[in-house]
Design a protein around this motif. Structure first.
Motif, PDB file in Angstrom:
ATOM      1  N   ALA A 151      13.424  19.270   9.672  1.00 27.67           N
ATOM      2  CA  ALA A 151      13.446  19.467  11.119  1.00 27.67           C
ATOM      3  C   ALA A 151      12.751  18.322  11.845  1.00 27.67           C
ATOM      4  CB  ALA A 151      12.768  20.790  11.483  1.00 27.67           C
ATOM      5  N   ALA A 152      13.236  18.023  13.026  1.00 25.17           N
ATOM      6  CA  ALA A 152      12.630  17.015  13.893  1.00 25.17           C
ATOM      7  C   ALA A 152      12.937  17.379  15.336  1.00 25.17           C
ATOM      8  CB  ALA A 152      13.150  15.618  13.568  1.00 25.17           C
ATOM      9  N   LEU A 153      12.254  16.722  16.249  1.00 25.61           N
ATOM     10  CA  LEU A 153      12.429  16.993  17.668  1.00 25.61           C
ATOM     11  C   LEU A 153      12.842  15.724  18.404  1.00 25.61           C
ATOM     12  CD1 LEU A 153       9.270  19.197  18.161  1.00 25.61           C
ATOM     13  CD2 LEU A 153      11.614  20.011  18.109  1.00 25.61           C
ATOM     14  N   ALA A 154      13.431  15.903  19.565  1.00 22.88           N
ATOM     15  CA  ALA A 154      13.803  14.787  20.417  1.00 22.88           C
ATOM     16  C   ALA A 154      13.882  15.307  21.848  1.00 22.88           C
ATOM     17  CB  ALA A 154      15.130  14.173  19.978  1.00 22.88           C
ATOM     18  N   THR A 155      14.168  14.403  22.769  1.00 21.86           N
ATOM     19  CA  THR A 155      14.344  14.774  24.170  1.00 21.86           C
ATOM     20  C   THR A 155      15.724  14.326  24.619  1.00 21.86           C
ATOM     21  OG1 THR A 155      11.984  14.536  24.619  1.00 21.86           O
ATOM     22  CG2 THR A 155      13.456  14.517  26.515  1.00 21.86           C
ATOM     23  N   ALA A 156      16.499  15.252  25.171  1.00 24.28           N
ATOM     24  CA  ALA A 156      17.828  14.916  25.674  1.00 24.28           C
ATOM     25  C   ALA A 156      17.702  14.037  26.911  1.00 24.28           C
ATOM     26  CB  ALA A 156      18.607  16.184  26.001  1.00 24.28           C
ATOM     27  N   SER A 157      18.556  13.022  26.981  1.00 26.36           N
ATOM     28  CA  SER A 157      18.521  12.100  28.111  1.00 26.36           C
ATOM     29  C   SER A 157      19.892  12.037  28.763  1.00 26.36           C
ATOM     30  CB  SER A 157      18.110  10.701  27.632  1.00 26.36           C
ATOM     31  OG  SER A 157      18.111   9.779  28.695  1.00 26.36           O
ATOM     32  N   GLY A 158      19.910  12.137  30.093  1.00 23.10           N
ATOM     33  CA  GLY A 158      21.179  12.086  30.811  1.00 23.10           C
ATOM     34  C   GLY A 158      21.773  13.461  31.045  1.00 23.10           C
ATOM     35  N   ASN A 159      22.916  13.492  31.744  1.00 26.74           N
ATOM     36  CA  ASN A 159      23.521  14.771  32.137  1.00 26.74           C
ATOM     37  C   ASN A 159      24.845  15.043  31.429  1.00 26.74           C
ATOM     38  OD1 ASN A 159      25.085  12.833  33.400  1.00 26.74           O
ATOM     39  ND2 ASN A 159      25.264  13.966  35.344  1.00 26.74           N
ATOM     40  N   SER A 160      25.103  14.364  30.304  1.00 24.18           N
ATOM     41  CA  SER A 160      26.401  14.516  29.647  1.00 24.18           C
ATOM     42  C   SER A 160      26.597  15.902  29.047  1.00 24.18           C
ATOM     43  CB  SER A 160      26.585  13.459  28.554  1.00 24.18           C
ATOM     44  OG  SER A 160      25.701  13.675  27.482  1.00 24.18           O
ATOM     45  N   MET A 161      25.494  16.616  28.735  1.00 33.63           N
ATOM     46  CA  MET A 161      25.624  17.949  28.134  1.00 33.63           C
ATOM     47  C   MET A 161      25.258  19.063  29.104  1.00 33.63           C
ATOM     48  SD  MET A 161      26.942  17.669  25.194  1.00 33.63           S
ATOM     49  CE  MET A 161      26.652  19.299  24.505  1.00 33.63           C
ATOM     50  N   GLU A 162      25.119  18.735  30.382  1.00 31.89           N
ATOM     51  CA  GLU A 162      24.888  19.786  31.362  1.00 31.89           C
ATOM     52  C   GLU A 162      26.182  20.573  31.563  1.00 31.89           C
ATOM     53  OE1 GLU A 162      23.343  17.860  34.873  1.00 31.89           O
ATOM     54  OE2 GLU A 162      21.329  17.736  34.046  1.00 31.89           O
ATOM     55  N   THR A 163      26.124  21.880  31.760  1.00 33.36           N
ATOM     56  CA  THR A 163      24.915  22.615  32.091  1.00 33.36           C
ATOM     57  C   THR A 163      24.234  23.246  30.864  1.00 33.36           C
ATOM     58  OG1 THR A 163      26.255  24.584  32.455  1.00 33.36           O
ATOM     59  CG2 THR A 163      25.808  23.226  34.372  1.00 33.36           C
ATOM     60  N   THR A 164      24.716  22.948  29.674  1.00 31.65           N
ATOM     61  CA  THR A 164      24.122  23.534  28.471  1.00 31.65           C
ATOM     62  C   THR A 164      22.731  22.978  28.217  1.00 31.65           C
ATOM     63  OG1 THR A 164      26.338  23.734  27.526  1.00 31.65           O
ATOM     64  CG2 THR A 164      24.483  23.969  26.022  1.00 31.65           C
ATOM     65  N   ILE A 165      22.613  21.647  28.159  1.00 28.92           N
ATOM     66  CA  ILE A 165      21.330  20.995  27.899  1.00 28.92           C
ATOM     67  C   ILE A 165      21.051  20.038  29.051  1.00 28.92           C
ATOM     68  CG2 ILE A 165      19.985  19.574  26.321  1.00 28.92           C
ATOM     69  CD1 ILE A 165      21.791  20.473  24.065  1.00 28.92           C
ATOM     70  N   ALA A 166      19.960  20.267  29.755  1.00 30.91           N
ATOM     71  CA  ALA A 166      19.635  19.461  30.929  1.00 30.91           C
ATOM     72  C   ALA A 166      18.918  18.182  30.533  1.00 30.91           C
ATOM     73  CB  ALA A 166      18.769  20.273  31.890  1.00 30.91           C
ATOM     74  N   ASP A 167      18.963  17.217  31.421  1.00 28.53           N
ATOM     75  CA  ASP A 167      18.249  15.961  31.238  1.00 28.53           C
ATOM     76  C   ASP A 167      16.759  16.254  31.071  1.00 28.53           C
ATOM     77  OD1 ASP A 167      17.494  13.291  31.229  1.00 28.53           O
ATOM     78  OD2 ASP A 167      17.521  13.111  33.407  1.00 28.53           O
ATOM     79  N   GLY A 168      16.156  15.710  30.011  1.00 29.25           N
ATOM     80  CA  GLY A 168      14.736  15.909  29.767  1.00 29.25           C
ATOM     81  C   GLY A 168      14.394  17.129  28.942  1.00 29.25           C
ATOM     82  N   SER A 169      15.394  17.905  28.523  1.00 28.57           N
ATOM     83  CA  SER A 169      15.111  19.101  27.729  1.00 28.57           C
ATOM     84  C   SER A 169      14.718  18.735  26.309  1.00 28.57           C
ATOM     85  CB  SER A 169      16.348  20.010  27.673  1.00 28.57           C
ATOM     86  OG  SER A 169      16.655  20.538  28.936  1.00 28.57           O
ATOM     87  N   PRO A 170      13.704  19.395  25.749  1.00 29.08           N
ATOM     88  CA  PRO A 170      13.396  19.186  24.335  1.00 29.08           C
ATOM     89  C   PRO A 170      14.466  19.842  23.468  1.00 29.08           C
ATOM     90  CG  PRO A 170      12.001  20.907  25.243  1.00 29.08           C
ATOM     91  CD  PRO A 170      12.775  20.348  26.397  1.00 29.08           C
ATOM     92  N   ILE A 171      14.793  19.213  22.352  1.00 33.55           N
ATOM     93  CA  ILE A 171      15.778  19.755  21.421  1.00 33.55           C
ATOM     94  C   ILE A 171      15.200  19.699  20.012  1.00 33.55           C
ATOM     95  CG2 ILE A 171      17.757  19.076  22.836  1.00 33.55           C
ATOM     96  CD1 ILE A 171      18.174  16.710  20.932  1.00 33.55           C
TER      97      ILE A 171
END
Length: 242
Positions: free
Chosen positions: A150-170
């Motif tokens: 397992a690892a973590l990251a931060t989503a960047s941009g709005n390409s996966m909105e509205t599911t994953i917002a810009d800046g959301s931890p994943i």
């Protein structure tokens, strides 16, 4: 075999000194002596995870005695003595902090992008072992994800909105790199960290799909091509802030 006996067996078969085991588990050598002699209660889930890693045994075997001593993949569970219906009350979100870990927490490395060299304008996806965030072992157990994968990251941009917002931890399962149609994956695409849905196509091709399809058209690649994205792992958890 009791958990104390399994702990003793794991330490003895590893061939390591008590000092080495203690250092790997973040305890004093006297604590390891107590584990070996069964003079104390079993370690916390976090200590057991570190012990399993240090002695190269199965976490599931160490905690529950299930499966083989060296089998995988693992499915660590928070509060190993707790009943299954208690897991819902042990949720812990990811946090930054310097305090001691709770029995339901593990520290995971974070992926991020860095520049190759100053002025080149190119990036590289790296796993930053110097920066970690805490994550719930309960969440990992529910999804069958091993902490080692397992690892973590931060989503960047709005390409996966509205599911994953810009800046959301994943959260990413690096152990799942095969494509499950419609699932979300973290990709290293020419040094760019991208979060997309993947779908298999014939002849080794793959569809790369954004939830925000109006702004980000669908792409397709042959995975063997040098310009194709590299799959880091499946995104199994994300948090969206409003």
């Amino acid at each position: 075999m009791s958990i104390q006996e399994r702990i003793s067996q794991a330490i003895n078969q590893s061939g390591q000194t008590k000092s080495a085991i203690a250092k790997a588990c973040g305890v004093n050598p006297s604590a390891v002596t107590q584990w070996l002699n069964g003079d104390t209660k079993a370690p916390t889930a976090e200590r057991l995870l570190k012990l399993a890693r240090a002695t190269r045994v199965s976490y599931t075997w160490l905690v529950d005695g299930k499966g083989g001593m060296h089998e995988g993949p693992e499915e660590p569970r928070a509060g190993y003595a707790a009943r299954a219906n208690e897991f819902e009350f042990q949720e812990t979100e990811i946090v930054d902090g310097d305090g001691p870990l709770s029995p339901d927490e593990v520290e995971l490395p974070c992926f991020y992008e860095v520049e190759f060299a100053a002025g080149e304008g190119r990036t590289q996806v790296v796993e930053n072992h110097g920066h970690t965030m805490r994550f719930s072992l309960t969440k990992l157990k529910k999804r069958g994800v091993s902490p080692e994968s397992a690892a973590l990251a931060t989503a960047s941009g709005n390409s996966m909105e509205t599911t994953i917002a810009d800046g959301s931890p994943i959260a990413i399962d690096k152990g799942t790199r095969h494509i499950i149609d419609g699932k979300i994956y973290a990709l290293d695409h020419g040094g760019m960290l991208r979060i997309k849905r993947l779908y298999k196509l014939p002849l080794g091709r793959v569809r790369v799909v954004s939830d925000n399809s109006e702004e980000y058209p669908e792409e397709s690649y042959t995975l063997a091509d040098p310009d194709a994205p590299r799959i880091i792992g499946r995104v199994f958890w994300w948090e969206t802030f409003d």
